[in-house]
Design a protein around this motif. Structure first.
Motif, mmCIF file in Angstrom:
data_model
loop_
_atom_site.group_PDB
_atom_site.id
_atom_site.type_symbol
_atom_site.label_atom_id
_atom_site.label_comp_id
_atom_site.label_asym_id
_atom_site.label_seq_id
_atom_site.Cartn_x
_atom_site.Cartn_y
_atom_site.Cartn_z
ATOM 1 N N ARG A 1 7.003 22.602 -7.181
ATOM 2 C CA ARG A 1 6.274 23.790 -6.730
ATOM 3 C C ARG A 1 7.166 25.030 -6.711
ATOM 4 N N LEU A 2 8.460 24.856 -6.498
ATOM 5 C CA LEU A 2 9.383 25.974 -6.450
ATOM 6 C C LEU A 2 9.740 26.486 -7.844
ATOM 7 N N LEU A 3 9.956 25.572 -8.775
ATOM 8 C CA LEU A 3 10.489 25.950 -10.084
ATOM 9 C C LEU A 3 9.478 25.995 -11.206
ATOM 10 N N ASP A 4 8.415 25.225 -11.109
ATOM 11 C CA ASP A 4 7.471 25.116 -12.224
ATOM 12 C C ASP A 4 6.321 26.104 -12.027
ATOM 13 N N ILE A 5 6.683 27.369 -12.030
ATOM 14 C CA ILE A 5 5.718 28.441 -11.810
ATOM 15 C C ILE A 5 5.228 28.947 -13.157
ATOM 16 N N LYS A 6 3.932 29.194 -13.245
ATOM 17 C CA LYS A 6 3.353 29.708 -14.492
ATOM 18 C C LYS A 6 3.938 31.043 -14.858
ATOM 19 N N LYS B 1 0.834 -1.212 0.000
ATOM 20 C CA LYS B 1 0.000 0.000 0.000
ATOM 21 C C LYS B 1 0.865 1.257 0.000
ATOM 22 N N LEU B 2 1.909 1.267 0.818
ATOM 23 C CA LEU B 2 2.785 2.435 0.892
ATOM 24 C C LEU B 2 3.553 2.647 -0.410
ATOM 25 N N PHE B 3 4.129 1.575 -0.946
ATOM 26 C CA PHE B 3 4.863 1.705 -2.212
ATOM 27 C C PHE B 3 3.938 2.166 -3.331
ATOM 28 N N ASN B 4 2.770 1.568 -3.419
ATOM 29 C CA ASN B 4 1.821 1.954 -4.474
ATOM 30 C C ASN B 4 1.386 3.405 -4.317
ATOM 31 N N ARG B 5 1.039 3.790 -3.109
ATOM 32 C CA ARG B 5 0.612 5.167 -2.867
ATOM 33 C C ARG B 5 1.677 6.164 -3.320
ATOM 34 N N ASP B 6 2.915 5.924 -2.897
ATOM 35 C CA ASP B 6 3.971 6.888 -3.182
ATOM 36 C C ASP B 6 4.470 6.817 -4.619
ATOM 37 N N LEU B 7 4.452 5.652 -5.230
ATOM 38 C CA LEU B 7 4.851 5.568 -6.641
ATOM 39 C C LEU B 7 3.795 6.196 -7.547
ATOM 40 N N ILE B 8 2.531 6.032 -7.202
ATOM 41 C CA ILE B 8 1.472 6.703 -7.965
ATOM 42 C C ILE B 8 1.610 8.224 -7.806
ATOM 43 N N GLN B 9 1.942 8.671 -6.595
ATOM 44 C CA GLN B 9 2.157 10.100 -6.365
ATOM 45 C C GLN B 9 3.395 10.592 -7.119
ATOM 46 N N LEU B 10 4.441 9.779 -7.193
ATOM 47 C CA LEU B 10 5.636 10.138 -7.966
ATOM 48 C C LEU B 10 5.270 10.359 -9.429
ATOM 49 N N LYS B 11 4.490 9.454 -9.969
ATOM 50 C CA LYS B 11 4.044 9.599 -11.360
ATOM 51 C C LYS B 11 3.247 10.891 -11.527
ATOM 52 N N LEU B 12 2.361 11.170 -10.598
ATOM 53 C CA LEU B 12 1.554 12.391 -10.650
ATOM 54 C C LEU B 12 2.436 13.640 -10.575
ATOM 55 N N GLU B 13 3.435 13.617 -9.716
ATOM 56 C CA GLU B 13 4.348 14.761 -9.611
ATOM 57 C C GLU B 13 5.055 15.021 -10.939
ATOM 58 N N ILE B 14 5.566 13.978 -11.567
ATOM 59 C CA ILE B 14 6.276 14.139 -12.844
ATOM 60 C C ILE B 14 5.303 14.633 -13.912
ATOM 61 N N GLU B 15 4.115 14.057 -13.945
ATOM 62 C CA GLU B 15 3.109 14.481 -14.931
ATOM 63 C C GLU B 15 2.660 15.928 -14.713
ATOM 64 N N SER B 16 2.770 16.419 -13.479
ATOM 65 C CA SER B 16 2.261 17.743 -13.134
ATOM 66 C C SER B 16 3.165 18.892 -13.566
ATOM 67 N N TYR B 17 4.381 18.597 -13.977
ATOM 68 C CA TYR B 17 5.246 19.669 -14.471
ATOM 69 C C TYR B 17 4.612 20.257 -15.722
ATOM 70 N N GLN B 18 4.326 21.544 -15.689
ATOM 71 C CA GLN B 18 3.748 22.213 -16.853
ATOM 72 C C GLN B 18 4.831 22.496 -17.896
ATOM 73 N N ASN B 19 6.014 22.799 -17.437
ATOM 74 C CA ASN B 19 7.146 23.024 -18.321
ATOM 75 C C ASN B 19 8.057 21.807 -18.197
ATOM 76 N N GLU B 20 7.978 20.926 -19.172
ATOM 77 C CA GLU B 20 8.681 19.637 -19.101
ATOM 78 C C GLU B 20 10.187 19.791 -18.904
ATOM 79 N N SER B 21 10.777 20.821 -19.461
ATOM 80 C CA SER B 21 12.226 20.997 -19.336
ATOM 81 C C SER B 21 12.648 21.235 -17.888
ATOM 82 N N LEU B 22 11.746 21.748 -17.073
ATOM 83 C CA LEU B 22 12.089 22.029 -15.676
ATOM 84 C C LEU B 22 12.234 20.761 -14.835
#
Length: 149
Positions: free
Chosen positions: A144-149, A8-29
């Protein structure tokens, strides 16, 4: 019981890791670092995937994975889609491997010496969950620090 909790812990955090990577609006960042931020989110992601493929996949899943730790930190500019694919793959590897570990095996010695002395499998797997959570927090902060609109 501990195996299900770990899954449960690994799945929760790996799914969140995927979400974090997907959430970058500027992929180069994903690959950006500056000043005292010494690792990019992309490199931390590769590091986490390599770590889990090594210490869970290769050891218990018998995947044959061979780690190149230096590459985890030197490789740059992989597309976001490749990173998320690696995360999806490691989720499967971790779940399959954890399914092979009995409660009795959890108390046995972990097959590799990773720290100053041998540990139990249970200790090593709990350590891996905290290692994942630690770097996941860094990636979240990086985004959150670098991927600012």
């Amino acid at each position: 019981m501990i195996t299900e909790t770990l899954k449960k812990l690994f799945n929760r955090d790996l799914i969140q890791l995927k979400l974090e990577i997907e959430s970058y609006q500027n992929e180069s960042l994903i690959w950006h670092y500056e000043k005292q931020i010494s690792n990019s989110a992309g490199n931390l992601c590769l590091h986490l995937v390599g770590n889990l493929n090594t210490f869970i996949g290769a050891v218990y899943g018998k995947t044959g994975y061979v780690r190149n730790r230096e590459l985890e930190f030197s490789l740059k500019n992989l597309p976001k889609s490749e990173l998320t694919s690696k995360i999806e793959d490691v989720i499967i590897v971790v779940n399959n491997a954890l399914n092979t570990i009995s409660e009795e095996e959890m108390q046995k010695e972990y097959p590799l010496t990773v720290f100053e002395s041998k540990t139990s499998t249970e200790f090593m797997l709990i350590h891996l969950t905290t290692h994942l959570a630690y770097h996941l927090g860094q990636i979240n902060y990086h985004r959150r620090l670098l991927d600012i609109k």
